[in-house]
Design a protein around this motif. Structure first.
Motif, short mmCIF file in Angstrom:
data_model
loop_
_atom_site.label_atom_id
_atom_site.label_comp_id
_atom_site.label_asym_id
_atom_site.label_seq_id
_atom_site.Cartn_x
_atom_site.Cartn_y
_atom_site.Cartn_z
N SER A 85 0.87 -1.17 0.00
CA SER A 85 0.00 0.00 0.00
C SER A 85 0.91 1.21 0.00
CB SER A 85 -0.88 0.00 1.25
OG SER A 85 -1.62 1.21 1.32
N ILE A 86 0.67 2.13 -0.94
CA ILE A 86 1.52 3.30 -1.04
C ILE A 86 0.66 4.55 -1.16
CG2 ILE A 86 1.82 3.08 -3.54
CD1 ILE A 86 4.76 4.02 -3.09
N ASP A 87 1.04 5.56 -0.42
CA ASP A 87 0.40 6.87 -0.49
C ASP A 87 1.39 7.84 -1.10
OD1 ASP A 87 -2.04 6.21 0.97
OD2 ASP A 87 -0.75 6.05 2.72
N PHE A 88 1.00 8.44 -2.22
CA PHE A 88 1.81 9.49 -2.84
C PHE A 88 1.30 10.81 -2.27
CE2 PHE A 88 1.65 5.95 -5.84
CZ PHE A 88 3.00 5.73 -6.06
N MET A 89 2.11 11.47 -1.44
CA MET A 89 1.64 12.61 -0.66
C MET A 89 1.97 13.97 -1.27
SD MET A 89 2.23 11.11 3.17
CE MET A 89 3.99 10.93 3.03
N ARG A 90 3.05 14.06 -1.98
CA ARG A 90 3.41 15.33 -2.63
C ARG A 90 4.37 15.05 -3.77
NH1 ARG A 90 4.73 15.51 2.51
NH2 ARG A 90 3.19 17.11 2.94
N LYS A 91 4.48 16.01 -4.65
CA LYS A 91 5.33 15.89 -5.83
C LYS A 91 6.81 15.89 -5.41
CE LYS A 91 6.17 18.51 -10.06
NZ LYS A 91 5.75 19.69 -10.82
N PRO A 92 7.58 14.90 -5.89
CA PRO A 92 9.01 14.91 -5.59
C PRO A 92 9.71 16.08 -6.27
CG PRO A 92 8.31 12.79 -6.50
CD PRO A 92 7.17 13.75 -6.68
N ALA A 93 10.83 16.48 -5.71
CA ALA A 93 11.64 17.53 -6.34
C ALA A 93 12.11 17.03 -7.71
CB ALA A 93 12.83 17.89 -5.45
N LEU A 98 15.89 10.19 -4.61
CA LEU A 98 14.92 9.91 -3.56
C LEU A 98 15.58 9.03 -2.51
CD1 LEU A 98 11.58 9.19 -5.45
CD2 LEU A 98 12.35 11.30 -4.38
N ILE A 99 15.23 9.27 -1.26
CA ILE A 99 15.76 8.53 -0.13
C ILE A 99 14.61 7.78 0.54
CG2 ILE A 99 16.99 8.69 2.08
CD1 ILE A 99 18.61 9.82 -0.27
N ALA A 100 14.79 6.48 0.78
CA ALA A 100 13.80 5.67 1.49
C ALA A 100 14.34 5.30 2.86
CB ALA A 100 13.48 4.41 0.69
N ASP A 101 13.60 5.68 3.88
CA ASP A 101 13.88 5.24 5.25
C ASP A 101 12.95 4.07 5.54
OD1 ASP A 101 15.94 6.94 6.05
OD2 ASP A 101 14.54 8.55 6.52
N CYS A 102 13.53 2.90 5.71
CA CYS A 102 12.75 1.67 5.87
C CYS A 102 13.03 1.06 7.23
CB CYS A 102 13.14 0.68 4.78
SG CYS A 102 12.40 -0.95 4.96
N ARG A 103 11.96 0.56 7.84
CA ARG A 103 12.13 -0.23 9.06
C ARG A 103 11.21 -1.43 8.98
NH1 ARG A 103 8.36 1.83 13.49
NH2 ARG A 103 6.97 3.13 12.30
N ASP A 121 15.81 14.02 -1.77
CA ASP A 121 17.07 14.31 -1.07
C ASP A 121 17.12 15.80 -0.71
OD1 ASP A 121 19.56 13.94 0.03
OD2 ASP A 121 20.61 13.88 -1.89
N GLY A 122 17.38 16.06 0.57
CA GLY A 122 17.48 17.43 1.05
C GLY A 122 16.19 18.03 1.56
N MET A 123 15.09 17.31 1.45
CA MET A 123 13.81 17.82 1.91
C MET A 123 13.38 17.10 3.19
SD MET A 123 11.85 18.75 -1.60
CE MET A 123 10.75 19.75 -0.68
N ASP A 124 12.64 17.80 4.06
CA ASP A 124 12.23 17.25 5.35
C ASP A 124 10.88 16.56 5.33
OD1 ASP A 124 14.56 18.18 6.56
OD2 ASP A 124 13.65 20.09 7.10
#
Length: 140
Positions: A85-93, A98-103, A121-124
């Motif tokens: 299941s994936i939610d696309f929340m905003r347009k990438p730069a 792209l950076i994926a933080d996975c746990r 990359d570089g966005m919060d």
């Protein structure tokens, strides 16, 4: 539970079993049950307008959980995605990695559940969030 593959061995294994994506991904950090992996964005990952395409974002989420599972289980090429299941929340730069933080939330004998936040990359703020379940093949 300890890591069974370090970042170097994990990338070498991914390159071996999935040569078609060689060079697409880089592991930025790896620890027990978690990793940070980068999609090295190239023109083939972009949609019209210069932003990263949805299928490329999905691929990053999928490979992040796959790598996290492999890091903990070892060489299990036949581990497969059973749910996503994936939610696309905003347009990438535009034209930005792209950076994926996975746990991994659960790592059982037959199923693993992972959560992924994806950032330009570089966005919060995340551009996407995904939840994936993997099936782990039984040991012979």
């Amino acid at each position: 539970m300890a890591l069974k593959l370090n970042a170097t061995d994990l990338m070498a294994y991914i390159d071996e079993v999935f040569p078609q994506v060689k060079g697409d991904f880089t592991i930025d950090s790896l620890e027990e049950m978690a990793l940070r992996v980068r999609l090295n964005v190239d023109d083939r990952h972009l949609r019209p307008g210069g932003t990263v395409s949805g299928p490329s974002i999905f691929a990053l989420a999928d490979v992040a959980v796959y790598m996290a599972v492999l890091s903990m289980t070892g060489r299990e090429a036949l581990a497969v995605t059973t749910s996503c299941s994936i939610d696309f929340m905003r347009k990438p730069a535009a034209n930005t990695d792209l950076i994926a933080d996975c746990r991994l939330l659960k790592l059982g004998r037959v199923l693993a559940v992972g959560d992924v936040l994806i950032y330009s990359d570089g966005m919060d703020t995340p551009v996407a969030r995904a939840s994936l379940t993997y099936s782990i093949p039984p040991k012979p």
